[in-house]
Motif scaffolding. Structure first.
Motif, short mmCIF file in Angstrom:
data_model
loop_
_atom_site.label_atom_id
_atom_site.label_comp_id
_atom_site.label_asym_id
_atom_site.label_seq_id
_atom_site.Cartn_x
_atom_site.Cartn_y
_atom_site.Cartn_z
N ALA A 144 50.11 -47.08 -79.87
CA ALA A 144 49.08 -46.36 -79.01
C ALA A 144 48.44 -47.31 -78.51
N MET A 145 48.38 -48.22 -78.70
CA MET A 145 46.81 -49.46 -78.36
C MET A 145 47.75 -50.24 -76.86
N THR A 146 48.99 -50.53 -77.12
CA THR A 146 49.97 -51.28 -77.01
C THR A 146 50.39 -50.37 -75.00
N ASN A 147 50.95 -49.63 -75.24
CA ASN A 147 51.76 -48.23 -74.25
C ASN A 147 50.24 -47.75 -73.37
N LEU A 148 48.91 -48.23 -73.52
CA LEU A 148 47.44 -47.79 -73.05
C LEU A 148 47.01 -49.29 -72.00
N CYS A 149 48.29 -50.06 -72.70
CA CYS A 149 47.47 -51.60 -71.91
C CYS A 149 48.71 -51.40 -70.83
N ILE A 150 50.01 -51.02 -71.10
CA ILE A 150 50.37 -51.32 -70.47
C ILE A 150 50.93 -50.24 -68.91
N LYS A 151 50.17 -49.31 -69.53
CA LYS A 151 50.00 -48.14 -68.73
C LYS A 151 49.02 -48.97 -67.41
N ASN A 152 47.67 -48.98 -68.16
CA ASN A 152 46.67 -49.04 -67.02
C ASN A 152 47.14 -51.10 -66.11
N LEU A 153 48.19 -51.32 -67.13
CA LEU A 153 48.70 -52.47 -66.20
C LEU A 153 49.29 -52.08 -65.15
N SER A 173 39.72 -49.41 -77.25
CA SER A 173 39.01 -49.04 -76.47
C SER A 173 38.80 -50.28 -75.18
N VAL A 174 39.34 -51.23 -75.24
CA VAL A 174 38.83 -51.83 -74.24
C VAL A 174 39.42 -51.48 -72.97
#
Length: 237
Positions: free
Chosen positions: A181-190, A228-229
């Motif tokens: 979930a954390m990785t996918n959130l990072c990828i989404k923002n990138l 969160s970041v």
């Protein structure tokens, strides 16, 4: 330590006989959890059940997934088996190094298909890659033979009840589901800022990104902080 913490994952197995033999090998050493990813033969089938002999219960209780990521949501550490050294920033271990693994956690051993093994994309989900020592001039091992070697070795470790890892009981290791979930959130923002360019390099960039997160052995709290970041950075835009 418990054998119930151990899962064996067969990624895109091609031969019914090998699937059945893997289940039989697991039961030989008192392991019960089998996951099969996108099998080529119909699963289960008569040939799988016949070659599993007395391990039909493992086949009947096994889980089948279309792809790897959802299969790892409840796993703490993934150990990918590979006959070749990967030019990746990932921990490469040998059989004897398994004695240092914390088997009180949920561990999955990942095996590739008979023809091609594991791709770098699949390995990017792993915390470690494991090489079984073989004749350097003939490294190829049958799928079920590889599983049996590892199952026997891990079984002996569990029976010895030794663990070199000690952590505070208050520190909870992040689950694969939380890291996904954390990785996918990072990828989404990138993705939203067109970070992955040129587009043809996106797959390898995603592999490298997962390698970074999955090898870090993050705690659940650390994973929430990073999520969160990433969420905050997305809102800033």
């Amino acid at each position: 330590m418990s054998s119930t913490n151990i899962t064996f994952i067969l990624h895109k197995p091609q031969l019914s006989e090998n699937i059945g033999a893997c289940a039989r090998g697991m039961k030989n050493f008192n392991f019960q959890k089998l996951i099969v990813i996108d099998p080529k033969p119909i699963f289960p089938n008569d040939k799988i059940l016949a070659t599993s002999v007395g391990a039909k219960n493992i086949i009947s209780k096994s889980k089948v997934f279309d792809n790897l990521e959802p299969a790892l949501k409840n796993i703490d550490y993934v150990i990918a088996t590979s006959a070749r050294f990967r030019n990746k920033n990932i921990k490469h271990i040998q059989l004897e190094d398994l004695k240092k693994i914390d088997f009180t956690k949920k561990i999955a051993f990942l095996f590739g298909s008979e023809a091609s093994g594991l791709s770098n994309n699949e390995v990017s989900y792993a915390n470690y890659t494991l090489q079984i020592p073989t004749n350097p001039d003939f490294k190829s091992l049958n799928l079920s033979h590889s599983l049996i070697i590892i199952a026997q070795y891990v079984s002996s470790i569990i029976k010895s009840k030794t663990s070199n890892f000690k952590k505070s009981k208050k520190v909870k290791t992040a689950s694969k589901k939380e890291i996904h979930a954390m990785t996918n959130l990072c990828i989404k923002n990138l993705d939203e800022i067109n970070f992955f360019k040129p587009k043809e390099k996106k797959p390898i960039m995603l592999e490298n990104l997962r390698n970074i997160f999955y090898k870090m052995e993050l705690s659940a709290k650390e994973t929430r902080i990073l999520a969160s970041v990433f969420a905050s950075l997305g809102k800033k835009r």
